[in-house]
Write an enzyme that holds these catalytic residues in place. Structure first.
Site, PDB file in Angstrom:
ATOM      1  N   HIS A 165       0.914  -1.313   0.117  1.00 30.75           N
ATOM      2  CA  HIS A 165      -0.020   0.069   0.119  1.00 30.75           C
ATOM      3  C   HIS A 165       0.862   1.336   0.048  1.00 30.75           C
ATOM      4  O   HIS A 165       0.251   2.393  -0.319  1.00 30.75           O
ATOM      5  CB  HIS A 165      -1.057   0.042   1.149  1.00 30.75           C
ATOM      6  CG  HIS A 165      -0.298   0.411   2.421  1.00 30.75           C
ATOM      7  ND1 HIS A 165      -0.087  -0.881   3.469  1.00 30.75           N
ATOM      8  CD2 HIS A 165      -0.138   1.494   2.998  1.00 30.75           C
ATOM      9  CE1 HIS A 165       0.373  -0.293   4.539  1.00 30.75           C
ATOM     10  NE2 HIS A 165       0.460   1.214   4.409  1.00 30.75           N
ATOM     11  N   ASP A 174       0.134  -7.849   1.806  1.00 28.65           N
ATOM     12  CA  ASP A 174       0.520  -6.439   1.801  1.00 28.65           C
ATOM     13  C   ASP A 174       2.001  -6.073   1.973  1.00 28.65           C
ATOM     14  O   ASP A 174       2.633  -5.779   2.960  1.00 28.65           O
ATOM     15  CB  ASP A 174       0.027  -5.590   2.733  1.00 28.65           C
ATOM     16  CG  ASP A 174       0.061  -3.944   2.840  1.00 28.65           C
ATOM     17  OD1 ASP A 174       0.323  -3.585   1.827  1.00 28.65           O
ATOM     18  OD2 ASP A 174      -0.135  -3.433   3.741  1.00 28.65           O
ATOM     19  N   SER A 232       4.070   2.771   8.232  1.00 28.58           N
ATOM     20  CA  SER A 232       3.427   1.611   7.258  1.00 28.58           C
ATOM     21  C   SER A 232       4.740   1.231   6.355  1.00 28.58           C
ATOM     22  O   SER A 232       5.633   2.065   6.216  1.00 28.58           O
ATOM     23  CB  SER A 232       2.563   2.191   6.443  1.00 28.58           C
ATOM     24  OG  SER A 232       1.083   2.327   6.588  1.00 28.58           O
TER      25      SER A 232
END
Length: 278
Positions: A91, A139, A227
């Site tokens: 992402h 992910d 992230s």
């Protein structure tokens, strides 16, 4: 549906406002791990305490290429797994149009340090099965650098259920909408698959995701801007990589642990990409 913890990627000065990307948190689900007592952890606000230079030699920051300081341009984290390859979250990369738009910062935990090195990117790869079978499953993504970075590759773990406590680090939100220039580090307990599924229902995929956090009290977690960074475990005195900061609802909320991409599930797929790049 509350998707707040699908954190917005922190966009620095000079970056187009239209990049409305999702930035997430990683935490470990140990299938059979016994959850440690909350007293075993330093339950500070999101972000924990400053990392020391050299404490996480594989930790790097992802940034947008162009004008602005590294602190202004940083938006995700990453982990060096070979001298020229960084593992991060898919992402984080889906907001990047071209390798020319991305850089990697290494050499210091301080984004304002004169020792920080900026490295350009030759190529990047998103997992072919990203978002399958559920949103944010698989992910993970890889970044191929134009030259080796000033960092030490980390060993990648395969059995996260062996560990009770995980460590994560990054430059994300401290919990009050401020961001540090020095990476923060944090210890978090594993959260089992059953408890994580109870928290997130069919949003959680036990095959590709792990969870970690203080379920009862909250207060410790990764957050926006972390992230793509690592979640690690101590194995025989050495840190190994077990996951990638991915997503969650809110940050450090009781009952909502952080969710992390489980590296052990896609080791083979990573090796295939590395072979193609060799």
């Amino acid at each position: 549906m509350d998707r707040k913890r699908k954190h917005l990627v922190r966009i620095g000065a000079g970056v187009a406002a239209g990049l409305g990307a999702v930035a997430l948190v990683w935490t470990g689900v140990a299938a059979n791990a016994e959850e440690p007592a909350a007293d075993d952890f330093e339950t500070k606000i999101v972000g924990g305490e400053p990392a020391e230079e050299g404490q996480y030699p594989s930790l790097v920051a992802l940034g947008h290429a162009g004008a602005g300081t590294p602190f202004e341009r940083q938006f995700c984290g990453g982990t060096v797994i070979t001298e020229t390859v960084v593992l991060t979250a898919a992402h984080c990369l889906e907001v990047v149009d071209s390798p020319d738009d991305l850089v990697v910062f290494s050499g210091s935990v301080d984004l304002d340090s004169e020792d920080l090195v900026e490295t350009t990117v030759a190529d990047f790869h998103l997992a072919h099965d990203y978002n399958e079978p559920v949103d944010l499953a698989n992910d993970w993504g890889l970044i191929l650098l134009d030259e080796p970075v000033d960092a030490e590759p980390i060993d990648v773990g395969t059995e996260p259920e062996e560990f009770d406590v995980l460590e994560t680090a990054g430059w994300g939100n401290l919990g009050d909408d401020t961001y540090p220039s020095v990476a923060q580090r944090l210890e978090v307990p594993f959260v089992g698959d059953d408890d994580c599924e109870a928290a997130y229902g069919d949003e959680f995929d036990a095959q590709t995701m792990l969870c970690a956090g203080d379920l009862e009290n909250g207060g410790i977690d990764s957050c926006d801007g972390d992230s793509g960074g690592p979640i690690m475990a101590d194995k025989d005195g050495e840190l190994i990589l077990v996951g990638i900061v991915s997503w969650g609802h809110g940050c450090a909320e009781a009952g909502n642990p952080g969710v992390y991409a489980e590296v052990a599930d896609f080791n083979g797929a990573i090796d295939d990409v590395l072979e193609d790049w060799s």
